[in-house]
Design an enzyme around this catalytic site. Structure first.
Site, PDB file in Angstrom:
ATOM      1  N   LYS A  26       0.839  -1.210   0.000  1.00  0.00           N
ATOM      2  CA  LYS A  26       0.000   0.000   0.000  1.00  0.00           C
ATOM      3  C   LYS A  26       0.865   1.247   0.000  1.00  0.00           C
ATOM      4  O   LYS A  26       0.623   2.194  -0.757  1.00  0.00           O
ATOM      5  CB  LYS A  26      -0.902   0.019   1.250  1.00  0.00           C
ATOM      6  CG  LYS A  26      -2.090  -0.905   1.165  1.00  0.00           C
ATOM      7  CD  LYS A  26      -2.815  -1.021   2.501  1.00  0.00           C
ATOM      8  CE  LYS A  26      -3.759  -2.209   2.484  1.00  0.00           C
ATOM      9  NZ  LYS A  26      -4.218  -2.643   3.803  1.00  0.00           N
ATOM     10  N   GLN A  49      -5.282  -1.752   9.630  1.00  0.00           N
ATOM     11  CA  GLN A  49      -5.143  -3.082   9.038  1.00  0.00           C
ATOM     12  C   GLN A  49      -5.776  -4.140   9.944  1.00  0.00           C
ATOM     13  O   GLN A  49      -5.505  -4.197  11.148  1.00  0.00           O
ATOM     14  CB  GLN A  49      -3.656  -3.383   8.795  1.00  0.00           C
ATOM     15  CG  GLN A  49      -3.376  -4.680   8.078  1.00  0.00           C
ATOM     16  CD  GLN A  49      -3.880  -4.715   6.641  1.00  0.00           C
ATOM     17  OE1 GLN A  49      -3.934  -3.704   5.955  1.00  0.00           O
ATOM     18  NE2 GLN A  49      -4.267  -5.888   6.184  1.00  0.00           N
ATOM     19  N   ASP A  59     -11.798   2.371   3.903  1.00  0.00           N
ATOM     20  CA  ASP A  59     -12.109   0.942   3.840  1.00  0.00           C
ATOM     21  C   ASP A  59     -13.617   0.719   3.676  1.00  0.00           C
ATOM     22  O   ASP A  59     -14.045  -0.385   3.338  1.00  0.00           O
ATOM     23  CB  ASP A  59     -11.685   0.258   5.152  1.00  0.00           C
ATOM     24  CG  ASP A  59     -10.388  -0.523   5.013  1.00  0.00           C
ATOM     25  OD1 ASP A  59     -10.108  -1.027   3.920  1.00  0.00           O
ATOM     26  OD2 ASP A  59      -9.681  -0.635   6.035  1.00  0.00           O
TER      27      ASP A  59
HETATM   28  N1  GUN Z   1      -7.347  -7.124   5.992  1.00  0.00           N
HETATM   29  C1  GUN Z   1      -7.645  -7.851   4.892  1.00  0.00           C
HETATM   30  N2  GUN Z   1      -8.286  -7.098   3.975  1.00  0.00           N
HETATM   31  C2  GUN Z   1      -8.367  -5.860   4.503  1.00  0.00           C
HETATM   32  C3  GUN Z   1      -8.914  -4.635   4.020  1.00  0.00           C
HETATM   33  O1  GUN Z   1      -9.473  -4.515   2.919  1.00  0.00           O
HETATM   34  N3  GUN Z   1      -8.804  -3.581   4.856  1.00  0.00           N
HETATM   35  C4  GUN Z   1      -8.234  -3.675   6.087  1.00  0.00           C
HETATM   36  N4  GUN Z   1      -8.186  -2.587   6.849  1.00  0.00           N
HETATM   37  N5  GUN Z   1      -7.714  -4.782   6.563  1.00  0.00           N
HETATM   38  C5  GUN Z   1      -7.786  -5.872   5.774  1.00  0.00           C
END
Ligand code: GUN
Length: 282
Positions: free
Chosen positions: A53, A97, A120
């Protein structure tokens, strides 16, 4: 022989458009979109995602901050960080996350993120807006799948869509976005009866269960569009939820793993961050 839905190529196209927007806004307003990613602990998979990211955001000219905090952190410490970025005007998107360590109250954290910065799309305010069919910040993975349908001209109106998996991150929002696009939607999960038969009725099949090679030929109607959201490690290799070699010959469209849905998730995170940023310019 199916048409391969190339998530890497589509990602590059969208990211290049985002980068042009960044250059334009930087020139015009002296501002760029900013994202804060918070990672609690040292889960290796989460670490890989967070690094990806950061790299992708930097490449497109976004401001990107990553906070790595100890796996022993408390809910209050994490809340403090969320609030810091809620107040920071140079940050337009906040991502915590998941999964979080057990001692942390996940709901309390997700509900504390300013919905306008919830890139998200996990805050109940945004989830609610999505479910009533309003435009808002949508969860990145299912939103990326919708962009794939659009790019490949796959019409969803009146189609039978089956979503395998009922998670809050993928399955449920996927169903919601498919309904908005006029599909007839069924969600299946571990308690569903006659699973292969239900899936075999699908014109559009989205697999998001995290079980390597689970979807075999008997789950798939010839000519179906098969979207594989799974990323599983099997004998040192990345494989999806779909048994690709068996399903590809009978599907009309299919997403590979890797190079399918995976790259779209980060792309849509950047897309959402741009959207949140643009709202602040209005
Ligand atoms: N863990 C796995 N997929 C995601 C996601 O799309 N966003 C977040 N914040 N954590 C994750």
């Amino acid at each position: 022989m199916a048409t391969i839905i190339d998530g890497k190529k589509l990602s590059e196209k969208i990211r290049s458009g985002l980068k042009s927007k960044v250059d334009y806004y930087k020139e015009k307003f002296g501002k760029v979109p900013g994202i804060a990613v918070i990672l609690v602990g040292d889960d290796p998979a989460s670490n890989v995602y967070v690094n990806m990211k950061e790299k992708s955001c930097n490449e497109a000219g976004y401001k990107s901050v990553v906070e790595r905090i100890s796996k022993d952190s408390s809910t209050d410490e994490l809340l403090g960080l969320v609030n810091k970025y809620n107040k920071d005007n140079s940050i337009h998107g906040i991502l915590v996350q998941l999964p979080l360590p057990k001692q942390i109250d996940e709901k309390k954290i997700l509900f504390a993120i300013n919905p306008a910065k919830d890139v998200d799309g996990f805050h109940p305010f945004n989830v609610g807006l999505m479910h009533i069919g309003e435009d808002t910040l949508y969860p990145c993975t299912p939103y990326g799948v919708m962009k794939m349908f659009e790019e490949y001209g796959i019409d969803l109106t009146g189609k039978n869509a089956v979503v395998l998996g009922r998670s809050n991150i993928v399955g449920k929002p996927m169903a919601s976005l498919l309904i908005k696009a006029n599909a007839t939607v069924t969600i299946c999960h571990s308690k569903t009866k006659n699973l292969p038969e239900v899936c075999a009725a699908a014109d559009i099949l989205v697999a998001a269960i995290g079980k390597a090679n689970f979807v075999t030929r008997e789950f798939v109607k010839p000519g179906a569009v098969v979207i594989d959201v799974g990323i599983n490690r099997l004998e040192g290799k990345l494989v999806g939820d779909v048994k690709y070699d068996e399903v590809e010959p009978i599907a009309s469209y299919i997403t590979p793993v890797p190079g399918g849905v995976g790259p779209m998730t980060i792309t849509m995170l950047m897309f959402n961050t741009m959207k949140a940023f643009e709202k602040t310019l209005m």
